[in-house]
Design a protein around this motif. Structure first.
Motif, short mmCIF file in Angstrom:
data_model
loop_
_atom_site.label_atom_id
_atom_site.label_comp_id
_atom_site.label_asym_id
_atom_site.label_seq_id
_atom_site.Cartn_x
_atom_site.Cartn_y
_atom_site.Cartn_z
N TYR A 165 0.86 -1.18 0.00
CA TYR A 165 0.00 0.00 0.00
C TYR A 165 0.90 1.23 0.00
O TYR A 165 1.78 1.37 0.86
N PHE A 166 0.67 2.13 -0.94
CA PHE A 166 1.40 3.40 -0.93
C PHE A 166 0.57 4.44 -0.16
O PHE A 166 -0.65 4.42 -0.22
N ASN A 167 1.24 5.33 0.53
CA ASN A 167 0.58 6.38 1.31
C ASN A 167 -0.48 5.79 2.24
O ASN A 167 -1.61 6.27 2.30
N ARG B 296 -3.75 0.95 -2.99
CA ARG B 296 -3.50 -0.47 -2.70
C ARG B 296 -2.98 -1.13 -3.97
O ARG B 296 -3.73 -1.80 -4.69
N ALA B 297 -1.71 -0.88 -4.24
CA ALA B 297 -1.12 -1.32 -5.53
C ALA B 297 -1.07 -2.84 -5.64
O ALA B 297 -1.27 -3.40 -6.70
N VAL B 298 -0.80 -3.49 -4.51
CA VAL B 298 -0.83 -4.95 -4.45
C VAL B 298 -1.64 -5.28 -3.21
O VAL B 298 -1.30 -4.85 -2.11
N SER C 170 -2.21 -1.30 -17.52
CA SER C 170 -1.32 -0.35 -16.87
C SER C 170 -1.92 0.14 -15.55
O SER C 170 -3.09 0.48 -15.47
N GLY C 171 -1.11 0.12 -14.51
CA GLY C 171 -1.57 0.62 -13.21
C GLY C 171 -2.17 -0.44 -12.30
O GLY C 171 -2.57 -0.14 -11.18
N CYS C 172 -2.25 -1.70 -12.76
CA CYS C 172 -2.91 -2.72 -11.94
C CYS C 172 -2.01 -3.29 -10.85
O CYS C 172 -2.46 -4.05 -10.00
N GLY C 173 -0.71 -2.94 -10.89
CA GLY C 173 0.16 -3.37 -9.78
C GLY C 173 1.22 -4.41 -10.15
O GLY C 173 1.86 -4.97 -9.27
N LYS C 174 1.44 -4.63 -11.43
CA LYS C 174 2.41 -5.65 -11.86
C LYS C 174 3.84 -5.29 -11.44
O LYS C 174 4.54 -6.10 -10.84
N SER C 175 4.25 -4.07 -11.79
CA SER C 175 5.62 -3.66 -11.44
C SER C 175 5.81 -3.63 -9.94
O SER C 175 6.86 -4.06 -9.43
N THR C 176 4.82 -3.14 -9.22
CA THR C 176 4.93 -3.08 -7.77
C THR C 176 5.06 -4.48 -7.19
O THR C 176 5.84 -4.70 -6.25
N THR C 177 4.34 -5.44 -7.75
CA THR C 177 4.48 -6.83 -7.30
C THR C 177 5.92 -7.28 -7.49
O THR C 177 6.55 -7.79 -6.56
N1 LIG Z 1 6.09 4.77 -5.59
C1 LIG Z 1 4.76 4.90 -5.69
N2 LIG Z 1 4.08 5.77 -4.89
C2 LIG Z 1 2.73 5.87 -4.99
N3 LIG Z 1 1.96 5.18 -5.84
C3 LIG Z 1 2.59 4.31 -6.66
C4 LIG Z 1 4.01 4.12 -6.64
N4 LIG Z 1 4.34 3.21 -7.58
C5 LIG Z 1 3.18 2.82 -8.16
N5 LIG Z 1 2.13 3.48 -7.62
C6 LIG Z 1 0.72 3.28 -7.97
O1 LIG Z 1 0.43 1.92 -7.74
C7 LIG Z 1 -0.44 1.42 -8.74
C8 LIG Z 1 0.21 0.25 -9.43
O2 LIG Z 1 1.32 0.72 -10.19
P1 LIG Z 1 2.29 -0.25 -10.98
O3 LIG Z 1 2.70 -1.36 -10.10
O4 LIG Z 1 3.34 0.58 -11.60
O5 LIG Z 1 1.32 -0.84 -12.12
P2 LIG Z 1 1.66 -1.57 -13.48
O6 LIG Z 1 3.09 -1.98 -13.44
O7 LIG Z 1 0.71 -2.71 -13.53
O8 LIG Z 1 1.39 -0.58 -14.57
C9 LIG Z 1 -0.75 2.59 -9.65
O9 LIG Z 1 -1.95 3.17 -9.21
C10 LIG Z 1 0.42 3.52 -9.43
O10 LIG Z 1 0.05 4.85 -9.67
#
Ligand SMILES: Nc1ncnc2c1ncn2[C@@H]1O[C@H](COP(=O)(O)OP(=O)(O)O)[C@@H](O)[C@H]1O
Ligand SMILES: [Mg+2]
Length: 313
Positions: free
Chosen positions: A14-16, A24-26, A45-52
């Motif tokens: 969770y960010f912030n 809730r990115a993941v 895009s934005g579903c949380g893949k990179s964050t995972t």
């Molecule tokens: N460092 C961060 N701080 C705040 N929000 C973030 C950060 N990184 C990603 N997010 C948010 O988390 C969500 C998932 O992002 P991300 O994992 O990049 O998605 P994907 O890779 O699927 O496009 C998005 O809403 C993005 O804006």
């Protein structure tokens, strides 16, 4: 039975957290990755893949949950030495080969960075030879070592990114949309290179992509993410032939095929999350519908999906 290399259990990022702009990115994601397999991870895009991926590799501390690598929870590791060993085992390849390689550094130094950090070479000569070997492994050559990253095409840069990841002999590589920024004509080359390297070195991959068109060719199993949740996980063939979650069905309907007959009849499905009509307190979770095929669903949906699946067999 395949051996598990990674177990991701109830992972949350969770960010912030607690603020009005909480993301809730993941959000409570669990899955395993087996030794030697490629697990595709898709979703828009934005579903949380990179964050995972970034949380698995510990670029971020997890908000909650566990990442177990070869039996050890990586988010528990504290000592510098442990972290270093772990960093060597897991590497990441990034989407944008333009942004991820320092344009002012020579290829030799870009690729040797990991060798230096982990003390894997004894002297400059050995360092150079190891870099040349890596360049050749990814289809480049000795002459490239003294050039700068900005002198390379997109496809070549991604090869450099792969060489850099391979330098430390990793076991597991997270490839975060490694081909999304490349010309279509180059994409297959990079995917084939990754596949060959996997075979040769027994690598395990988490391969992230935003659509389902290319992952099919590289993945053994595929997970689909939607707004921080894993909504479906299945063997690749099974996911394409028999998508069960309506979001997966909509993603699949978006893939154009080079077949005019198919294209004429292709209906683009959209996904409306309100169709689930989940009630307060209803448990929605990943449930196994057929062996190895999991869907994020309620008990009621599970019963219906089971009925449909057994009617199909
Ligand atoms: N460092 C961060 N701080 C705040 N929000 C973030 C950060 N990184 C990603 N997010 C948010 O988390 C969500 C998932 O992002 P991300 O994992 O990049 O998605 P994907 O890779 O699927 O496009 C998005 O809403 C993005 O804006
Ligand atoms: Mg991403």
């Amino acid at each position: 039975m395949a051996e598990k290399l990674l177990e991701i259990k109830n992972l949350k990022q969770y960010f912030n957290q607690g603020k009005p702009n909480e993301v809730r990115a993941v959000d409570d994601v669990s899955f395993d990755i087996y030794k030697g397999e490629t697990l595709g991870l898709v979703g828009e895009s934005g579903c949380g893949k990179s964050t995972t991926g970034r949380t698995i590799i510990r670029l971020y501390d997890a908000t909650d949950g566990e990442v177990i690598y070869d039996g050890v929870n990586v988010h528990d590791k504290k000592s510098k030495k442990d972290l270093k060993t772990f960093n060597q085992k897991m590497q990441m390849i990034f989407q944008d080969p333009y942004a991820s390689l320092n344009p002012r550094m020579k290829v030799l130094d870009i690729i040797a960075e990991g060798l230096d950090i982990h003390g894997l070479v004894k002297n400059p000569k050995e360092r150079k030879e190891r870099v040349v070997e890596l360049l050749e492994t990814v289809g480049l050559n000795r002459e490239h070592a003294d050039r700068y990253a900005h002198e390379f095409s997109g496809g070549q840069r991604q090869r450099l990114g792969i060489a850099r990841a391979l330098a430390v002999n990793p076991e597991f590589i997270i490839a975060d949309e490694p081909i999304s920024a490349l010309d279509v004509s180059i994409q297959a080359q990079v995917v084939n290179l990754l596949k060959e390297l996997q075979k040769e070195k027994g690598l395990t991959y988490l391969f992230i992509a935003h659509d389902l068109s290319m992952v099919k060719y590289i993945s053994d199993r595929i997970g689909v993410m939607y707004f921080g949740k894993l909504v479906e996980l299945a063997p690749a063939e099974d996911l394409y032939n028999n998508p069960l979650h309506p979001y997966t069905q909509s993603l699949l309907s978006a893939i154009p095929l080079p077949d005019p007959n198919y294209e004429r009849t292709r209906v683009r499905k959209s996904y409306d999350p309100s169709v689930h009509n989940y009630q307060d307190g209803e448990e929605v979770t990943m449930r196994e519908i057929t062996p190895g095929h999991f869907v994020y669903c309620s008990e009621k949906e599970y019963v219906a999906l089971k009925a449909v699946s057994s009617a199909r067999v």
